[in-house]
Motif scaffolding. Structure first.
Motif, PDB file in Angstrom:
ATOM      1  N   ALA A  86       4.266  91.634   3.374  1.00  0.00           N
ATOM      2  CA  ALA A  86       3.130  90.759   3.086  1.00  0.00           C
ATOM      3  C   ALA A  86       3.560  89.296   2.958  1.00  0.00           C
ATOM      4  CB  ALA A  86       2.422  91.218   1.813  1.00  0.00           C
ATOM      5  N   LEU A  87       4.824  89.067   2.597  1.00  0.00           N
ATOM      6  CA  LEU A  87       5.335  87.697   2.502  1.00  0.00           C
ATOM      7  C   LEU A  87       5.461  87.039   3.870  1.00  0.00           C
ATOM      8  CD1 LEU A  87       8.321  88.203   0.011  1.00  0.00           C
ATOM      9  CD2 LEU A  87       6.087  87.216  -0.523  1.00  0.00           C
ATOM     10  N   CYS A  88       5.715  87.851   4.876  1.00  0.00           N
ATOM     11  CA  CYS A  88       5.931  87.330   6.228  1.00  0.00           C
ATOM     12  C   CYS A  88       4.673  86.678   6.760  1.00  0.00           C
ATOM     13  CB  CYS A  88       6.316  88.455   7.177  1.00  0.00           C
ATOM     14  SG  CYS A  88       7.829  89.274   6.760  1.00  0.00           S
ATOM     15  N   GLY A  89       4.888  85.694   7.574  1.00  0.00           N
ATOM     16  CA  GLY A  89       3.767  85.052   8.225  1.00  0.00           C
ATOM     17  C   GLY A  89       3.005  84.077   7.354  1.00  0.00           C
ATOM     18  N   ARG A  90       3.273  84.088   6.084  1.00  0.00           N
ATOM     19  CA  ARG A  90       2.638  83.113   5.203  1.00  0.00           C
ATOM     20  C   ARG A  90       3.502  81.863   5.207  1.00  0.00           C
ATOM     21  NH1 ARG A  90       1.505  86.668  -0.131  1.00  0.00           N
ATOM     22  NH2 ARG A  90       0.151  88.205   0.829  1.00  0.00           N
ATOM     23  N   GLY A  91       3.415  81.094   6.246  1.00  0.00           N
ATOM     24  CA  GLY A  91       4.242  79.907   6.405  1.00  0.00           C
ATOM     25  C   GLY A  91       4.041  78.906   5.288  1.00  0.00           C
ATOM     26  N   SER A  92       5.066  78.135   5.047  1.00  0.00           N
ATOM     27  CA  SER A  92       4.998  77.104   4.016  1.00  0.00           C
ATOM     28  C   SER A  92       4.044  76.002   4.448  1.00  0.00           C
ATOM     29  CB  SER A  92       6.405  76.528   3.807  1.00  0.00           C
ATOM     30  OG  SER A  92       6.344  75.458   2.920  1.00  0.00           O
ATOM     31  N   LYS A  93       3.359  75.420   3.501  1.00  0.00           N
ATOM     32  CA  LYS A  93       2.449  74.326   3.810  1.00  0.00           C
ATOM     33  C   LYS A  93       3.218  73.072   4.230  1.00  0.00           C
ATOM     34  CE  LYS A  93      -1.310  75.898   0.878  1.00  0.00           C
ATOM     35  NZ  LYS A  93      -1.626  77.007   1.662  1.00  0.00           N
ATOM     36  N   GLU A  94       4.433  72.927   3.717  1.00  0.00           N
ATOM     37  CA  GLU A  94       5.269  71.800   4.104  1.00  0.00           C
ATOM     38  C   GLU A  94       5.995  72.154   5.385  1.00  0.00           C
ATOM     39  OE1 GLU A  94       7.840  70.263   1.073  1.00  0.00           O
ATOM     40  OE2 GLU A  94       6.542  71.060  -0.483  1.00  0.00           O
ATOM     41  N   ARG A  95       5.830  71.336   6.395  1.00  0.00           N
ATOM     42  CA  ARG A  95       6.392  71.624   7.706  1.00  0.00           C
ATOM     43  C   ARG A  95       7.919  71.746   7.671  1.00  0.00           C
ATOM     44  NH1 ARG A  95       4.089  71.775  12.511  1.00  0.00           N
ATOM     45  NH2 ARG A  95       5.351  71.461  14.340  1.00  0.00           N
ATOM     46  N   ALA A 117       8.220 105.138   9.476  1.00  0.00           N
ATOM     47  CA  ALA A 117       6.933 104.455   9.514  1.00  0.00           C
ATOM     48  C   ALA A 117       6.917 103.094   8.813  1.00  0.00           C
ATOM     49  CB  ALA A 117       5.846 105.355   8.950  1.00  0.00           C
ATOM     50  N   PRO A 118       7.438 102.943   7.593  1.00  0.00           N
ATOM     51  CA  PRO A 118       7.329 101.644   6.940  1.00  0.00           C
ATOM     52  C   PRO A 118       8.119 100.532   7.641  1.00  0.00           C
ATOM     53  CG  PRO A 118       7.955 103.327   5.356  1.00  0.00           C
ATOM     54  CD  PRO A 118       7.998 103.952   6.702  1.00  0.00           C
ATOM     55  N   THR A 119       9.155 100.889   8.418  1.00  0.00           N
ATOM     56  CA  THR A 119       9.954  99.845   9.048  1.00  0.00           C
ATOM     57  C   THR A 119       9.365  99.375  10.370  1.00  0.00           C
ATOM     58  OG1 THR A 119      11.390 101.440  10.161  1.00  0.00           O
ATOM     59  CG2 THR A 119      12.095 100.652   7.992  1.00  0.00           C
ATOM     60  N   TYR A 120       8.492 100.141  10.979  1.00  0.00           N
ATOM     61  CA  TYR A 120       7.995  99.768  12.292  1.00  0.00           C
ATOM     62  C   TYR A 120       7.209  98.452  12.314  1.00  0.00           C
ATOM     63  CZ  TYR A 120       6.063  99.909  16.909  1.00  0.00           C
ATOM     64  OH  TYR A 120       5.714  99.573  18.177  1.00  0.00           O
ATOM     65  N   PRO A 121       6.172  98.277  11.490  1.00  0.00           N
ATOM     66  CA  PRO A 121       5.438  97.006  11.544  1.00  0.00           C
ATOM     67  C   PRO A 121       6.259  95.843  10.996  1.00  0.00           C
ATOM     68  CG  PRO A 121       4.611  98.367   9.767  1.00  0.00           C
ATOM     69  CD  PRO A 121       5.606  99.202  10.533  1.00  0.00           C
ATOM     70  N   PHE A 122       7.288  96.148  10.273  1.00  0.00           N
ATOM     71  CA  PHE A 122       8.098  95.124   9.643  1.00  0.00           C
ATOM     72  C   PHE A 122       8.822  94.240  10.650  1.00  0.00           C
ATOM     73  CE2 PHE A 122      10.070  93.370   6.052  1.00  0.00           C
ATOM     74  CZ  PHE A 122      11.424  93.248   6.291  1.00  0.00           C
ATOM     75  N   ARG A 123       9.324  94.806  11.720  1.00  0.00           N
ATOM     76  CA  ARG A 123      10.112  94.033  12.694  1.00  0.00           C
ATOM     77  C   ARG A 123       9.329  92.858  13.268  1.00  0.00           C
ATOM     78  NH1 ARG A 123      14.193  95.574  17.398  1.00  0.00           N
ATOM     79  NH2 ARG A 123      14.301  93.526  18.332  1.00  0.00           N
ATOM     80  N   SER A 124       8.149  93.103  13.727  1.00  0.00           N
ATOM     81  CA  SER A 124       7.389  92.035  14.371  1.00  0.00           C
ATOM     82  C   SER A 124       7.043  90.919  13.399  1.00  0.00           C
ATOM     83  CB  SER A 124       6.112  92.596  14.997  1.00  0.00           C
ATOM     84  OG  SER A 124       5.284  93.144  13.996  1.00  0.00           O
ATOM     85  N   GLU A 125       7.042  91.228  12.113  1.00  0.00           N
ATOM     86  CA  GLU A 125       6.720  90.215  11.121  1.00  0.00           C
ATOM     87  C   GLU A 125       7.912  89.342  10.757  1.00  0.00           C
ATOM     88  OE1 GLU A 125       3.727  89.550   9.919  1.00  0.00           O
ATOM     89  OE2 GLU A 125       2.872  91.121  11.167  1.00  0.00           O
ATOM     90  N   PHE A 126       9.097  89.915  10.565  1.00  0.00           N
ATOM     91  CA  PHE A 126      10.198  89.121  10.036  1.00  0.00           C
ATOM     92  C   PHE A 126      11.032  88.406  11.087  1.00  0.00           C
ATOM     93  CE2 PHE A 126      12.917  92.803  10.852  1.00  0.00           C
ATOM     94  CZ  PHE A 126      14.130  92.216  11.181  1.00  0.00           C
ATOM     95  N   GLN A 127      11.066  88.892  12.304  1.00  0.00           N
ATOM     96  CA  GLN A 127      12.002  88.319  13.270  1.00  0.00           C
ATOM     97  C   GLN A 127      11.745  86.856  13.595  1.00  0.00           C
ATOM     98  OE1 GLN A 127      12.552  91.173  16.558  1.00  0.00           O
ATOM     99  NE2 GLN A 127      14.673  90.641  16.176  1.00  0.00           N
ATOM    100  N   PHE A 128      10.524  86.432  13.551  1.00  0.00           N
ATOM    101  CA  PHE A 128      10.226  85.053  13.910  1.00  0.00           C
ATOM    102  C   PHE A 128       9.724  84.241  12.721  1.00  0.00           C
ATOM    103  CE2 PHE A 128       9.679  87.824  17.591  1.00  0.00           C
ATOM    104  CZ  PHE A 128      10.694  87.312  18.381  1.00  0.00           C
ATOM    105  N   ASP A 129       9.942  84.761  11.545  1.00  0.00           N
ATOM    106  CA  ASP A 129       9.511  84.109  10.322  1.00  0.00           C
ATOM    107  C   ASP A 129      10.349  82.858  10.062  1.00  0.00           C
ATOM    108  OD1 ASP A 129       7.989  84.101   7.832  1.00  0.00           O
ATOM    109  OD2 ASP A 129       9.910  84.532   6.893  1.00  0.00           O
ATOM    110  N   LYS A 130       9.706  81.777   9.692  1.00  0.00           N
ATOM    111  CA  LYS A 130      10.403  80.519   9.419  1.00  0.00           C
ATOM    112  C   LYS A 130      10.511  80.221   7.928  1.00  0.00           C
ATOM    113  CE  LYS A 130      10.789  79.341  13.737  1.00  0.00           C
ATOM    114  NZ  LYS A 130      11.923  79.840  14.414  1.00  0.00           N
ATOM    115  N   LYS A 131       9.848  81.033   7.111  1.00  0.00           N
ATOM    116  CA  LYS A 131       9.849  80.774   5.684  1.00  0.00           C
ATOM    117  C   LYS A 131      11.051  81.393   4.978  1.00  0.00           C
ATOM    118  CE  LYS A 131       6.959  81.047   1.602  1.00  0.00           C
ATOM    119  NZ  LYS A 131       5.774  81.587   0.976  1.00  0.00           N
ATOM    120  N   TYR A 132      11.654  82.432   5.592  1.00  0.00           N
ATOM    121  CA  TYR A 132      12.755  83.149   4.956  1.00  0.00           C
ATOM    122  C   TYR A 132      13.953  83.280   5.886  1.00  0.00           C
ATOM    123  CZ  TYR A 132       9.289  84.506   1.518  1.00  0.00           C
ATOM    124  OH  TYR A 132       8.314  84.486   0.554  1.00  0.00           O
TER     125      TYR A 132
END
Length: 175
Positions: A86-95, A117-132
């Motif tokens: 759920a943390l993924c994709g919630r980009g920081s407001k500061e660029r 099952a729990p790891t499957y949707p996780f990959r697409s969320e974290f791989q391109f995350d810029k917040k973490y």
């Protein structure tokens, strides 16, 4: 046997863990972080090694002004992984905000068919995350390979393996 003899090897091993962990932290959080840092995975040989890594990463991050969040997934794996996702994709407001180093302890708990099952949707969320900045830590090499090393698994090659040679299990025991 004297007290010194009984505690000597343990103290030396802890010192070695700390030294290796400091080297890992220095290489993982090099001068180009966070611009060029892909997710990473690490296999620790013991709880002491894992704690040394967390401490070294935290210290190295603080020196660079990188916030750290450590999450132990073992007590409630699916629920905690869902919260992390759920943390993924919630980009920081500061660029140009500094990303947070997210250390996921106990990730090897997912390394079998019952936890796919729990790891499957996780990959697409974290791989391109810029917040973490992502660091997956586990102690079971077979389970970590199950997750990240098989082309049949959803997390195949999703994180670089930064396990030092000294911590890698020998091949003959690992097969």
């Amino acid at each position: 046997m004297s007290e010194y003899t009984r505690s000597g090897p343990v103290a030396a091993e802890t010192c070695t863990f700390a030294a290796i962990a400091a080297q890992l932290a220095g290489s993982y959080l090099h001068h180009l972080v966070p611009a060029f840092r892909t997710p990473a995975r690490l296999i620790c040989p013991s709880n002491e090694a894992e704690l040394a890594v967390v401490e070294a990463m935290t210290q190295a991050s603080a020196a660079r002004g990188i916030p750290v969040e450590v999450i132990d997934l073992r007590p409630a794996p699916a629920e905690r992984l869902d919260a992390v996702t759920a943390l993924c994709g919630r980009g920081s407001k500061e660029r140009d905000a500094m990303p947070t180093l997210l250390i996921l302890r106990g990730f090897d708990v997912f390394g079998d068919d019952t936890h796919e099952a729990p790891t499957y949707p996780f990959r697409s969320e974290f791989q391109f995350d810029k917040k973490y900045l992502w660091l997956f830590i586990g102690r079971d090499a077979t389970r970590m390979r199950f997750l990240f090393g098989s082309y049949r698994r959803p997390l195949y090659q999703a994180a670089d393996d930064i396990t030092p040679d000294a911590w890698r299990p020998s091949r003959r025991h690992d097969q």
